[in-house]
Design a protein around this motif. Structure first.
Motif, mmCIF file in Angstrom:
data_model
loop_
_atom_site.group_PDB
_atom_site.id
_atom_site.type_symbol
_atom_site.label_atom_id
_atom_site.label_comp_id
_atom_site.label_asym_id
_atom_site.label_seq_id
_atom_site.Cartn_x
_atom_site.Cartn_y
_atom_site.Cartn_z
ATOM 1 N N ALA A 113 32.607 55.466 10.225
ATOM 2 C CA ALA A 113 31.051 54.967 10.536
ATOM 3 C C ALA A 113 30.153 55.251 9.632
ATOM 4 C CB ALA A 113 30.918 55.586 11.766
ATOM 5 N N LEU A 114 30.309 56.567 8.916
ATOM 6 C CA LEU A 114 29.577 56.930 7.769
ATOM 7 C C LEU A 114 29.878 55.811 6.492
ATOM 8 C CD1 LEU A 114 27.768 59.298 6.505
ATOM 9 C CD2 LEU A 114 29.603 60.439 5.968
ATOM 10 N N ALA A 115 30.849 55.403 6.174
ATOM 11 C CA ALA A 115 31.035 54.477 5.039
ATOM 12 C C ALA A 115 30.539 53.164 5.673
ATOM 13 C CB ALA A 115 32.528 54.366 4.789
ATOM 14 N N ALA A 116 30.451 52.893 6.803
ATOM 15 C CA ALA A 116 29.694 51.604 7.195
ATOM 16 C C ALA A 116 28.416 51.436 7.104
ATOM 17 C CB ALA A 116 30.253 51.283 8.716
ATOM 18 N N ALA A 117 27.867 52.633 7.452
ATOM 19 C CA ALA A 117 26.349 53.016 7.183
ATOM 20 C C ALA A 117 25.955 53.048 5.484
ATOM 21 C CB ALA A 117 26.071 54.330 7.722
ATOM 22 N N THR A 139 33.871 46.981 8.099
ATOM 23 C CA THR A 139 32.604 46.381 8.190
ATOM 24 C C THR A 139 32.647 44.916 7.426
ATOM 25 O OG1 THR A 139 31.592 48.628 7.461
ATOM 26 C CG2 THR A 139 30.405 46.560 7.123
ATOM 27 N N ALA A 140 33.553 44.768 6.530
ATOM 28 C CA ALA A 140 33.549 43.546 6.009
ATOM 29 C C ALA A 140 34.285 42.431 6.607
ATOM 30 C CB ALA A 140 34.629 43.519 4.437
ATOM 31 N N ARG A 141 35.174 43.061 7.736
ATOM 32 C CA ARG A 141 35.770 41.889 8.680
ATOM 33 C C ARG A 141 34.879 41.575 9.701
ATOM 34 N NH1 ARG A 141 39.990 43.669 13.331
ATOM 35 N NH2 ARG A 141 40.112 41.468 14.260
ATOM 36 N N LEU A 142 34.052 42.674 10.255
ATOM 37 C CA LEU A 142 33.088 42.055 11.165
ATOM 38 C C LEU A 142 31.891 41.860 10.780
ATOM 39 C CD1 LEU A 142 33.213 45.733 13.241
ATOM 40 C CD2 LEU A 142 34.434 43.423 13.903
ATOM 41 N N GLN A 143 31.509 41.659 9.340
ATOM 42 C CA GLN A 143 30.371 41.253 8.797
ATOM 43 C C GLN A 143 29.237 41.762 9.589
ATOM 44 O OE1 GLN A 143 30.020 39.004 6.187
ATOM 45 N NE2 GLN A 143 32.514 39.657 6.321
ATOM 46 N N ALA A 144 29.408 43.120 9.767
ATOM 47 C CA ALA A 144 28.177 44.061 10.339
ATOM 48 C C ALA A 144 28.579 45.428 10.205
ATOM 49 C CB ALA A 144 27.945 43.751 11.926
ATOM 50 N N SER A 145 27.432 46.211 9.910
ATOM 51 C CA SER A 145 27.677 47.650 10.275
ATOM 52 C C SER A 145 27.171 48.372 11.278
ATOM 53 C CB SER A 145 26.943 48.307 8.940
ATOM 54 O OG SER A 145 27.097 49.506 8.939
ATOM 55 N N GLY A 201 29.898 38.729 -1.301
ATOM 56 C CA GLY A 201 30.975 39.679 -1.549
ATOM 57 C C GLY A 201 31.771 40.257 -0.806
ATOM 58 N N ILE A 202 30.959 40.951 0.298
ATOM 59 C CA ILE A 202 31.514 41.587 1.243
ATOM 60 C C ILE A 202 32.264 40.660 2.296
ATOM 61 C CG2 ILE A 202 30.800 43.103 3.395
ATOM 62 C CD1 ILE A 202 30.941 44.506 0.567
ATOM 63 N N ARG A 203 31.282 39.331 2.610
ATOM 64 C CA ARG A 203 31.889 38.523 3.247
ATOM 65 C C ARG A 203 33.501 37.938 2.755
ATOM 66 N NH1 ARG A 203 28.316 35.037 2.910
ATOM 67 N NH2 ARG A 203 27.008 35.954 4.681
ATOM 68 N N GLU A 204 33.381 37.751 1.653
ATOM 69 C CA GLU A 204 34.919 37.446 0.948
ATOM 70 C C GLU A 204 35.839 38.211 1.052
ATOM 71 O OE1 GLU A 204 37.537 34.995 -0.972
ATOM 72 O OE2 GLU A 204 35.443 34.309 0.024
ATOM 73 N N LEU A 205 35.461 39.594 0.978
ATOM 74 C CA LEU A 205 36.499 40.507 1.319
ATOM 75 C C LEU A 205 37.013 40.607 2.722
ATOM 76 C CD1 LEU A 205 38.074 43.168 0.339
ATOM 77 C CD2 LEU A 205 35.803 44.572 0.949
ATOM 78 N N GLY A 206 36.195 40.318 3.467
ATOM 79 C CA GLY A 206 36.750 40.552 4.980
ATOM 80 C C GLY A 206 37.322 39.221 5.541
ATOM 81 N N PRO A 210 27.320 51.955 13.322
ATOM 82 C CA PRO A 210 28.143 53.005 13.231
ATOM 83 C C PRO A 210 28.221 53.654 14.579
ATOM 84 C CG PRO A 210 26.232 53.116 11.530
ATOM 85 C CD PRO A 210 26.279 51.837 12.368
ATOM 86 N N ASN A 211 27.798 53.115 15.501
ATOM 87 C CA ASN A 211 27.981 53.526 17.090
ATOM 88 C C ASN A 211 29.389 53.304 17.435
ATOM 89 O OD1 ASN A 211 26.817 54.762 19.289
ATOM 90 N ND2 ASN A 211 26.766 52.794 20.352
ATOM 91 N N SER A 212 29.692 52.029 16.753
ATOM 92 C CA SER A 212 31.210 51.652 17.640
ATOM 93 C C SER A 212 32.220 51.385 16.399
ATOM 94 C CB SER A 212 31.052 50.253 18.102
ATOM 95 O OG SER A 212 30.813 49.509 16.966
ATOM 96 N N ILE A 213 31.991 51.603 15.172
ATOM 97 C CA ILE A 213 32.964 51.489 14.253
ATOM 98 C C ILE A 213 33.808 52.681 14.321
ATOM 99 C CG2 ILE A 213 33.406 51.392 11.774
ATOM 100 C CD1 ILE A 213 31.568 49.305 11.284
ATOM 101 N N GLY A 214 35.055 52.751 14.269
ATOM 102 C CA GLY A 214 36.069 53.735 14.187
ATOM 103 C C GLY A 214 36.105 54.926 15.433
ATOM 104 N N GLN A 215 35.477 54.216 16.591
ATOM 105 C CA GLN A 215 35.406 54.935 17.862
ATOM 106 C C GLN A 215 36.891 55.302 18.530
ATOM 107 O OE1 GLN A 215 33.478 57.359 19.523
ATOM 108 N NE2 GLN A 215 31.978 55.880 19.489
ATOM 109 N N LEU A 216 37.179 56.445 18.573
ATOM 110 C CA LEU A 216 38.308 56.935 19.078
ATOM 111 C C LEU A 216 39.912 56.543 18.273
ATOM 112 C CD1 LEU A 216 37.635 56.731 22.850
ATOM 113 C CD2 LEU A 216 37.649 59.001 21.278
ATOM 114 N N ILE A 217 39.442 55.844 16.950
ATOM 115 C CA ILE A 217 40.520 55.240 15.954
ATOM 116 C C ILE A 217 41.586 56.622 15.583
ATOM 117 C CG2 ILE A 217 39.232 55.152 13.888
ATOM 118 C CD1 ILE A 217 40.768 52.494 13.657
#
Length: 320
Positions: free
Chosen positions: A84-88, A235-241, A156-161, A243-250
């Protein structure tokens, strides 16, 4: 003898338990593959395999770093928050270009890992306590920096994802490269041998003159770095950052993949191939239940059963 005169079949636990520890995860993957081929429509399609590979990528990458930490006898509960921190960081620094944003995100992950490592190796804080604090504080910091979801509109981020090379998504290429790095580290480097030695007997490693504290610090930094990579890719895959949900309980999924893959929780061994198979097993299990219209509660029950079985087998082997 049985009632019909045939000799009773007796299972030699001293052979079965070690065999399950070594190969049970691969047997589980094979069984799920056979089941899906027989009963899941369109399972053998290339699109399905592509989807499965992309979905397992974040957990797989986290599991690699987690395997190294667990091999030392530790644990890292903060990897989801580091994602989540990396996504932010991606969202905050994207104005400087995608390369700068990714580098800052990776640096943030390494820094979080360094804090964990300092607390565990130098301050003597138990790993579960130190990383639990980072789990809470890391996501809190991410939410302070980026309180709400932010869409990513950088090409660039879109292409990565969403992009691919030779038909294989970039996300999968990154995961494969990190698997190769982890395998090489564990099997071919002095650093990898030190990880296993410390997990086997930390006190003996200290008496032998090994740099135990520096090695532990490096392991937690690597785990944080791997978590940041997973956060960037998510983040690249979702095309959105978000932090509230990315990585939750992963982090629970990552720990499960490592344990199911045969790396003992008490440390002293790192099974990277088993960890990869463990991540694939858990992904196949979840997707199989979803494709057959079972509710999410059944997915949680199935995952719990797998975890209990893996821990039981590991405990039985440890008694030998």
């Amino acid at each position: 003898m049985t009632a019909i005169g045939m000799p009773a079949v007796r299972i030699d636990r001293t052979r079965v338990v070690p065999w399950l520890q070594e190969y049970g995860v691969y047997l589980g993957v094979a069984a799920l593959l056979v089941f899906n081929v027989a009963f899941t429509p369109h399972f053998l399609s290339l699109e399905n395999f592509r989807t499965q590979a992309v979905q397992v990528t974040p957990v797989l990458i986290l599991s690699l770093g987690m395997a190294l930490v667990i091999a030392t006898g530790g644990i890292d509960l903060s990897v989801g928050s580091v994602m989540a921190l990396a996504a932010a960081m991606i969202s905050l620094y994207l104005g400087y270009g995608p390369v700068v944003a990714v580098l800052v995100a990776l640096a943030a992950g390494a820094a979080a890992g360094a804090v964990n490592g300092v607390l565990v190796a130098f301050a003597g804080v138990q790993a579960i306590v130190a990383t639990l604090a980072m789990m809470i504080g890391g996501r809190g910091l991410a939410l302070v920096l980026l309180p709400q979801l932010d869409g990513i509109r950088n090409p660039g981020i879109r292409e990565l994802g969403a992009g691919d090379a030779f038909g294989v998504p970039y996300l999968v290429w990154v995961a494969a490269a990190l698997v190769a790095v982890a395998v090489f580290t564990v099997r071919r480097t002095v650093f990898g041998r030190r990880i296993v030695a410390i997990g086997g007997n930390r006190r003996a490693s200290e008496l032998a003159g090994l740099p135990v504290r520096r090695t532990l610090l490096a392991v937690y930094v690597l785990c944080g770095l791997f978590a940041a990579v997973a956060g960037v890719l998510a983040t690249a895959r979702l095309q959105a950052s978000d932090p509230n949900s990315i990585g939750q309980l992963i982090e629970l999924s990552a720990i499960t993949a490592v344990v199911v893959g045969g790396t003992p929780l008490q440390g002293g061994r790192a099974r990277i191939a088993g960890t990869v198979a463990g991540a694939v097993l858990m992904q196949l299990l979840v997707s199989t239940l979803i494709k057959h219209d079972l509710p999410p509660s059944w997915t949680q029950i199935a995952q719990t059963a797998v975890i209990i079985a893996a821990v039981y087998v590991a405990r039985e082997r440890a008694r030998k």
